[in-house]
Design an enzyme around this catalytic site. Structure first.
Site, PDB file in Angstrom:
ATOM      1  N   ARG A   1     -30.956  29.212 -61.262  1.00 52.01           N
ATOM      2  CA  ARG A   1     -32.061  30.146 -61.009  1.00 52.01           C
ATOM      3  C   ARG A   1     -31.624  31.159 -59.951  1.00 52.01           C
ATOM      4  O   ARG A   1     -31.932  32.341 -60.035  1.00 52.01           O
ATOM      5  CB  ARG A   1     -33.312  29.396 -60.533  1.00 52.01           C
ATOM      6  CG  ARG A   1     -33.978  28.499 -61.563  1.00 52.01           C
ATOM      7  CD  ARG A   1     -34.585  29.285 -62.713  1.00 52.01           C
ATOM      8  NE  ARG A   1     -35.564  30.255 -62.282  1.00 52.01           N
ATOM      9  CZ  ARG A   1     -36.845  30.011 -62.020  1.00 52.01           C
ATOM     10  NH1 ARG A   1     -37.316  28.792 -62.199  1.00 52.01           N
ATOM     11  NH2 ARG A   1     -37.670  30.965 -61.629  1.00 52.01           N
TER      12      ARG A   1
ATOM     13  N   GLN B   1     -36.675  31.727 -66.092  1.00 51.31           N
ATOM     14  CA  GLN B   1     -36.114  30.405 -66.363  1.00 51.31           C
ATOM     15  C   GLN B   1     -35.086  30.466 -67.494  1.00 51.31           C
ATOM     16  O   GLN B   1     -34.057  29.789 -67.460  1.00 51.31           O
ATOM     17  CB  GLN B   1     -37.238  29.428 -66.738  1.00 51.31           C
ATOM     18  CG  GLN B   1     -36.752  28.016 -66.963  1.00 51.31           C
ATOM     19  CD  GLN B   1     -36.218  27.365 -65.699  1.00 51.31           C
ATOM     20  OE1 GLN B   1     -36.888  27.339 -64.689  1.00 51.31           O
ATOM     21  NE2 GLN B   1     -34.990  26.848 -65.765  1.00 51.31           N
TER      22      GLN B   1
ATOM     23  N   HIS C   1     -42.117  32.649 -69.237  1.00 51.71           N
ATOM     24  CA  HIS C   1     -41.334  32.318 -68.037  1.00 51.71           C
ATOM     25  C   HIS C   1     -39.887  32.803 -68.251  1.00 51.71           C
ATOM     26  O   HIS C   1     -38.966  32.009 -68.374  1.00 51.71           O
ATOM     27  CB  HIS C   1     -41.373  30.804 -67.798  1.00 51.71           C
ATOM     28  CG  HIS C   1     -40.939  30.387 -66.432  1.00 51.71           C
ATOM     29  ND1 HIS C   1     -40.645  31.277 -65.411  1.00 51.71           N
ATOM     30  CD2 HIS C   1     -40.740  29.147 -65.896  1.00 51.71           C
ATOM     31  CE1 HIS C   1     -40.294  30.617 -64.328  1.00 51.71           C
ATOM     32  NE2 HIS C   1     -40.337  29.331 -64.587  1.00 51.71           N
TER      33      HIS C   1
ATOM     34  N   ARG D   1     -46.036  35.579 -59.721  1.00 55.80           N
ATOM     35  CA  ARG D   1     -46.346  34.343 -60.483  1.00 55.80           C
ATOM     36  C   ARG D   1     -47.858  34.270 -60.582  1.00 55.80           C
ATOM     37  O   ARG D   1     -48.548  34.204 -59.567  1.00 55.80           O
ATOM     38  CB  ARG D   1     -45.769  33.109 -59.783  1.00 55.80           C
ATOM     39  CG  ARG D   1     -46.273  31.823 -60.419  1.00 55.80           C
ATOM     40  CD  ARG D   1     -45.520  30.592 -59.987  1.00 55.80           C
ATOM     41  NE  ARG D   1     -44.239  30.496 -60.673  1.00 55.80           N
ATOM     42  CZ  ARG D   1     -43.538  29.383 -60.789  1.00 55.80           C
ATOM     43  NH1 ARG D   1     -43.970  28.251 -60.257  1.00 55.80           N
ATOM     44  NH2 ARG D   1     -42.380  29.375 -61.420  1.00 55.80           N
TER      45      ARG D   1
ATOM     46  N   ASP E   1     -40.642  20.158 -71.152  1.00 54.95           N
ATOM     47  CA  ASP E   1     -41.390  20.649 -69.986  1.00 54.95           C
ATOM     48  C   ASP E   1     -42.593  19.732 -69.789  1.00 54.95           C
ATOM     49  O   ASP E   1     -42.915  18.912 -70.660  1.00 54.95           O
ATOM     50  CB  ASP E   1     -41.839  22.097 -70.315  1.00 54.95           C
ATOM     51  CG  ASP E   1     -42.506  22.823 -69.157  1.00 54.95           C
ATOM     52  OD1 ASP E   1     -42.437  22.344 -68.015  1.00 54.95           O
ATOM     53  OD2 ASP E   1     -43.104  23.892 -69.415  1.00 54.95           O
TER      54      ASP E   1
ATOM     55  N   CYS F   1     -36.956  22.618 -67.125  1.00 48.53           N
ATOM     56  CA  CYS F   1     -37.112  23.634 -66.074  1.00 48.53           C
ATOM     57  C   CYS F   1     -37.536  23.010 -64.742  1.00 48.53           C
ATOM     58  O   CYS F   1     -37.391  23.653 -63.699  1.00 48.53           O
ATOM     59  CB  CYS F   1     -38.088  24.716 -66.515  1.00 48.53           C
ATOM     60  SG  CYS F   1     -39.768  24.116 -66.805  1.00 48.53           S
TER      61      CYS F   1
HETATM   62  N1  LIG Z   1     -41.940  25.083 -63.113  1.00 46.26           N
HETATM   63  C1  LIG Z   1     -42.201  25.684 -64.353  1.00 46.26           C
HETATM   64  C2  LIG Z   1     -43.433  25.059 -64.920  1.00 46.26           C
HETATM   65  C3  LIG Z   1     -43.685  25.478 -66.322  1.00 46.26           C
HETATM   66  C4  LIG Z   1     -44.979  24.931 -66.846  1.00 46.26           C
HETATM   67  N2  LIG Z   1     -45.118  25.177 -68.254  1.00 46.26           N
HETATM   68  C5  LIG Z   1     -46.166  25.546 -66.106  1.00 46.26           C
HETATM   69  O1  LIG Z   1     -46.571  26.656 -66.433  1.00 46.26           O
HETATM   70  O2  LIG Z   1     -46.697  24.896 -65.203  1.00 46.26           O
HETATM   71  N1  LIG Z   2     -38.841  25.938 -63.001  1.00 46.94           N
HETATM   72  C1  LIG Z   2     -39.662  26.531 -62.108  1.00 46.94           C
HETATM   73  O1  LIG Z   2     -40.176  27.621 -62.331  1.00 46.94           O
HETATM   74  O2  LIG Z   2     -39.836  25.835 -60.959  1.00 46.94           O
HETATM   75  P1  LIG Z   2     -40.933  26.148 -59.848  1.00 46.94           P
HETATM   76  O3  LIG Z   2     -42.276  25.973 -60.507  1.00 46.94           O
HETATM   77  O4  LIG Z   2     -40.676  25.107 -58.784  1.00 46.94           O
HETATM   78  O5  LIG Z   2     -40.741  27.538 -59.348  1.00 46.94           O
END
Ligand SMILES: NCCC[C@H](N)C(=O)O
Ligand SMILES: NC(=O)OP(=O)(O)O
Length: 307
Positions: free
Chosen positions: A287, A134, A131, A104, A219, A259
């Site tokens: 997930r 997801q 992502h 990540r 989101d 998500c």
């Molecule tokens: N938990 C998934 C978060 C997705 C969001 N667009 C981000 O990148 O923070």
């Molecule tokens: N949806 C998702 O990726 O959640 P987290 O950021 O908690 O891993």
């Protein structure tokens, strides 16, 4: 032979993505029945997190354990990655000891560079641009709760961000029609939109966008790394909050997805997650099941071809 990676949804064929849905549902059933399934005994997943996570970390770690393997949490703060060891060198070393690596990160190029030097599969656990994990869960959730998504209408609300890019790819790979409803200045990646052709379009007016929608997904308005813009974005995205009233304008069978984490009073109304049309808790749990299918597919591909 170079390993299979999963950096975007374009790394799998539609048939492989269908396999992942089927296998994810099968693994979910086995777990519900208390039947152990441990094809990854002795296998180890490395997990590099440069950003926070609840669902991704818990689902990958629990998933590996349930499949008979184990997972290592690798914070850049505690590894030499955080002290400037080159990505290529880290990839060569880590992949010589691990069976797959989930990352990540911020820049998507971190993933592509790591993958280019890795002898083990690399999984995108979220980058600034995509992502895909997801989407595996989202597609499994729609299948379980509503059926086949082919030629259905999915509306993405809010920011044309990493999740939106993965929805654009999903539109082509799973064969649905995507409507992106976003304020000006927050459009999705133009090149991806062109790539998707007639499968994706922008409709700015939220009420017009949701006509006939089978899925409405949204989101956070300020993604990880955009914290400094959060206050400004609340104003810029006003009018793009998903509410029960908006769902009332969609198809009667509409499914609401998010998500998570959700921000009640911002991108969704306070009561939305409790609405019977919301599938977010199933989506979050999926997930685990969807990624177990992915881990098996990438680490033990021979099992999959013998299905
Ligand atoms: N938990 C998934 C978060 C997705 C969001 N667009 C981000 O990148 O923070
Ligand atoms: N949806 C998702 O990726 O959640 P987290 O950021 O908690 O891993």
């Amino acid at each position: 032979m170079s390993p299979r990676h999963f950096l975007t949804l374009q790394d799998c064929t539609p048939a492989e993505l269908e396999h992942l849905i089927q296998r994810g549902m099968q693994l979910k059933k086995l777990r519900q029945q208390g039947i152990a399934c441990e094809p990854l005994k002795g296998r180890v997943l490395g997990m590099i997190f440069e950003k926070s996570s609840t669902r991704t970390r818990v689902s990958f770690e629990a998933g590996m354990f349930q499949l008979g393997g184990s997972a290592l949490f690798l914070s850049p703060r505690d590894t030499q990655l955080g002290r400037g060891e080159p990505l290529a060198d880290s990839a060569i070393v880590m992949s010589s000891m691990l069976d797959a690596i989930m990352i990540r990160t911020f820049a998507h190029s971190t993933l592509t560079e790591f993958a280019a030097h890795s002898s083990a599969p690399i999984i995108n656990g979220l980058s600034d641009d995509h992502h895909p994990c997801q989407l595996l869960a989202d597609m499994q959730t729609y299948r379980e709760l509503r059926g086949c998504i082919k030629d259905k209408t999915v509306v993405w609300f809010g920011d044309g961000n990493n999740m939106c890019s993965s929805y654009i790819e999903a539109a082509v790979q799973y064969g649905f029609n995507l409507v992106v409803s976003c304020p000006e200045g927050f459009d999705p990646d133009a090149e991806l939109m062109r790539w998707a052709g007639s499968r994706a379009q922008i409709i700015r007016d939220p009420k017009q966008a949701v006509q006939g929608a089978h899925v409405i997904s949204t989101d956070v308005w300020a993604s990880m790394g955009q914290e400094a813009e959060a206050q400004a974005r609340i104003k810029q995205f006003a009018g793009y909050q998903v509410t029960r009233e908006l769902l009332d304008l969609a198809d009667p069978q509409v499914l609401f997805l998010h998500c998570l984490p959700a921000h009640r009073g911002e991108e969704i109304s306070h009561d939305l997650l409790e609405d019977p049309r919301s599938g977010v808790w199933t989506q979050a749990e999926n997930r685990l099941h969807a990624q177990k299918a992915l881990l098996e597919f990438l680490i033990k591909p021979s099992l999959v071809s013998n299905d």
